[in-house]
Design a protein around this motif. Structure first.
Motif, PDB file in Angstrom:
ATOM      1  N   ALA A 146     -38.433  -3.424 -38.972  1.00 25.56           N
ATOM      2  CA  ALA A 146     -39.166  -4.008 -37.928  1.00 25.56           C
ATOM      3  C   ALA A 146     -38.443  -4.491 -36.692  1.00 25.56           C
ATOM      4  O   ALA A 146     -37.648  -5.146 -37.088  1.00 25.56           O
ATOM      5  N   VAL A 147     -38.774  -3.977 -35.708  1.00 26.74           N
ATOM      6  CA  VAL A 147     -37.899  -4.653 -34.293  1.00 26.74           C
ATOM      7  C   VAL A 147     -38.610  -5.215 -33.473  1.00 26.74           C
ATOM      8  O   VAL A 147     -38.349  -5.814 -32.498  1.00 26.74           O
ATOM      9  N   LEU A 186     -35.967   1.197 -25.672  1.00 24.60           N
ATOM     10  CA  LEU A 186     -35.584   2.008 -26.778  1.00 24.60           C
ATOM     11  C   LEU A 186     -34.595   1.052 -27.527  1.00 24.60           C
ATOM     12  O   LEU A 186     -33.608   0.575 -26.963  1.00 24.60           O
ATOM     13  N   TYR A 187     -34.749   1.106 -28.843  1.00 24.28           N
ATOM     14  CA  TYR A 187     -33.681   0.240 -29.592  1.00 24.28           C
ATOM     15  C   TYR A 187     -32.764   1.317 -30.346  1.00 24.28           C
ATOM     16  O   TYR A 187     -33.330   2.072 -30.984  1.00 24.28           O
ATOM     17  N   VAL A 188     -31.813   0.953 -30.387  1.00 25.03           N
ATOM     18  CA  VAL A 188     -30.756   1.939 -30.815  1.00 25.03           C
ATOM     19  C   VAL A 188     -29.810   1.277 -31.990  1.00 25.03           C
ATOM     20  O   VAL A 188     -29.027   0.242 -31.577  1.00 25.03           O
ATOM     21  N   VAL A 189     -29.900   1.633 -33.248  1.00 23.02           N
ATOM     22  CA  VAL A 189     -29.291   1.062 -34.397  1.00 23.02           C
ATOM     23  C   VAL A 189     -27.930   2.004 -34.686  1.00 23.02           C
ATOM     24  O   VAL A 189     -28.456   3.025 -35.285  1.00 23.02           O
ATOM     25  N   PHE A 227     -33.585   4.515 -34.524  1.00 19.61           N
ATOM     26  CA  PHE A 227     -34.210   4.516 -33.198  1.00 19.61           C
ATOM     27  C   PHE A 227     -35.702   4.060 -33.476  1.00 19.61           C
ATOM     28  O   PHE A 227     -36.599   4.228 -34.407  1.00 19.61           O
ATOM     29  N   ALA A 228     -36.175   3.153 -32.225  1.00 20.52           N
ATOM     30  CA  ALA A 228     -37.420   2.481 -32.314  1.00 20.52           C
ATOM     31  C   ALA A 228     -37.791   2.416 -30.918  1.00 20.52           C
ATOM     32  O   ALA A 228     -37.062   1.947 -29.934  1.00 20.52           O
ATOM     33  N   LEU A 229     -38.969   2.756 -30.447  1.00 24.67           N
ATOM     34  CA  LEU A 229     -39.375   3.085 -29.292  1.00 24.67           C
ATOM     35  C   LEU A 229     -40.542   1.801 -29.078  1.00 24.67           C
ATOM     36  O   LEU A 229     -41.655   1.796 -29.866  1.00 24.67           O
ATOM     37  N   VAL A 230     -40.500   0.814 -28.129  1.00 31.42           N
ATOM     38  CA  VAL A 230     -41.261  -0.392 -28.021  1.00 31.42           C
ATOM     39  C   VAL A 230     -42.036  -0.544 -26.526  1.00 31.42           C
ATOM     40  O   VAL A 230     -41.315  -0.396 -25.645  1.00 31.42           O
ATOM     41  N   ARG A 231     -43.393  -0.612 -26.649  1.00 23.29           N
ATOM     42  CA  ARG A 231     -43.907  -0.961 -25.302  1.00 23.29           C
ATOM     43  C   ARG A 231     -44.178  -2.194 -25.046  1.00 23.29           C
ATOM     44  O   ARG A 231     -44.581  -3.039 -25.675  1.00 23.29           O
ATOM     45  N   ILE A 232     -43.917  -2.622 -23.800  1.00 21.92           N
ATOM     46  CA  ILE A 232     -43.919  -3.901 -23.338  1.00 21.92           C
ATOM     47  C   ILE A 232     -44.996  -3.913 -22.256  1.00 21.92           C
ATOM     48  O   ILE A 232     -44.905  -3.353 -21.315  1.00 21.92           O
ATOM     49  N   GLN A 271     -43.132  -2.077 -33.999  1.00 15.19           N
ATOM     50  CA  GLN A 271     -42.601  -0.711 -34.132  1.00 15.19           C
ATOM     51  C   GLN A 271     -41.374  -0.960 -35.209  1.00 15.19           C
ATOM     52  O   GLN A 271     -40.968  -1.992 -35.434  1.00 15.19           O
ATOM     53  N   HIS A 272     -41.098   0.246 -35.880  1.00 20.79           N
ATOM     54  CA  HIS A 272     -40.166   0.124 -36.890  1.00 20.79           C
ATOM     55  C   HIS A 272     -39.106   1.436 -36.644  1.00 20.79           C
ATOM     56  O   HIS A 272     -39.519   2.432 -35.900  1.00 20.79           O
ATOM     57  N   ILE A 273     -37.792   1.011 -37.270  1.00 23.19           N
ATOM     58  CA  ILE A 273     -36.730   2.213 -37.018  1.00 23.19           C
ATOM     59  C   ILE A 273     -37.232   3.375 -37.926  1.00 23.19           C
ATOM     60  O   ILE A 273     -37.772   3.282 -38.895  1.00 23.19           O
ATOM     61  N   ILE A 274     -36.864   4.475 -37.332  1.00 20.69           N
ATOM     62  CA  ILE A 274     -36.673   5.799 -37.980  1.00 20.69           C
ATOM     63  C   ILE A 274     -35.423   6.192 -37.994  1.00 20.69           C
ATOM     64  O   ILE A 274     -34.735   6.038 -36.974  1.00 20.69           O
TER      65      ILE A 274
END
Length: 242
Positions: A109-110, A147-150, A197-202, A210-213
């Motif tokens: 979870a991010v 966009l969260y990039v891990v 990646f995870a895409l989060v709306r603010i 949102q969670h990482i895939i």
């Protein structure tokens, strides 16, 4: 108990020299440790400690990205630890924990908030790797998208254990329209097996949960019985208790 702000301890959670260090809101709290746990633990205790230790490291990685959007619980840290309590258990040796070893985990979870979650999956748009979403063009007007990039990095150390590290970055993005009229993010990186990646709306200071895939399965080598026993041995072995 003491508070420390603007110090090198910011973001650190753990024990050092008889003191327990943790965060409460925006403060770093330092208090004397009255109970020192033995190094040798039962299997159940080891599993719990390993899960908490690794999630603490992931929290520090996420915090370094300066985007910790968790709205449940008393503060963001506690919320992160709560929503990630069922993540895969990673078994790390004492040396690996001290070196802040971290693994890219599926479903990490991010963010956590009241906005409707975004559904996404890997796919293709016109033959290019993409992150396909259930967003429509009208959704673009509803706040901004992060966009969260891990990235999973593995440092090979001669004569020593490999040192896996994750690096988290966050960027503002605008999805484009995919073949079926929904919105997608397109690029070669979405085919990279060492990225998640995870895409989060603010919107209005709230976020979606949102969670990482990821396609990365490197973490699996640290979930085995062999990894558990190696971790236990580094702390003096297991007790006879379960």
């Amino acid at each position: 108990m003491a508070k420390a702000t603007g110090t090198a301890m910011d973001g650190y959670v753990g024990r050092i020299n008889g003191a327990t260090i943790y965060t409460r809101g925006k403060d770093t709290i330092i208090r004397k440790t009255h109970i020192i746990q033995p190094h040798r633990l039962s299997r159940t205790q080891l599993v719990l400690r390993e899960r908490i230790a690794h999630n603490n490291i992931l929290w520090r990685r996420l915090k370094a990205a300066h985007h910790t959007h968790f709205e449940c619980g008393a503060d963001a840290y506690r919320c992160f630890m709560s929503v990630n309590r069922l993540s895969p258990t990673i078994y790390l040796t004492k040396d690996m924990v001290s070196n802040n070893t971290s693994l890219l985990l599926p479903d990490m979870a991010v963010s956590n908030g009241p906005l409707a979650p975004i559904s996404y999956q890997f796919g293709e748009v016109e033959g290019q790797p993409a992150l396909l979403t259930d967003l429509t063009p009208k959704d673009i007007c509803k706040g901004e998208y992060l966009l969260y990039v891990v990235r999973q990095e593995v440092i090979h150390r001669q004569g020593e254990e490999d040192l896996p590290q994750v690096h988290i970055s966050v960027e503002v993005v605008t999805p484009s329209i995919s073949n079926d009229g929904t919105l997608a993010l397109v690029g070669d990186r979405f085919g990279d097996p060492m990225l998640g990646f995870a895409l989060v709306r603010i919107q209005n200071d709230h976020v979606s949960s949102q969670h990482i895939i990821t396609r990365c399965n490197y973490y699996e080598r640290y979930t085995t019985e062999e990894a558990l026993l190696s971790a236990a041995e580094s702390y003096g072995g297991l007790t006879d208790r379960k």
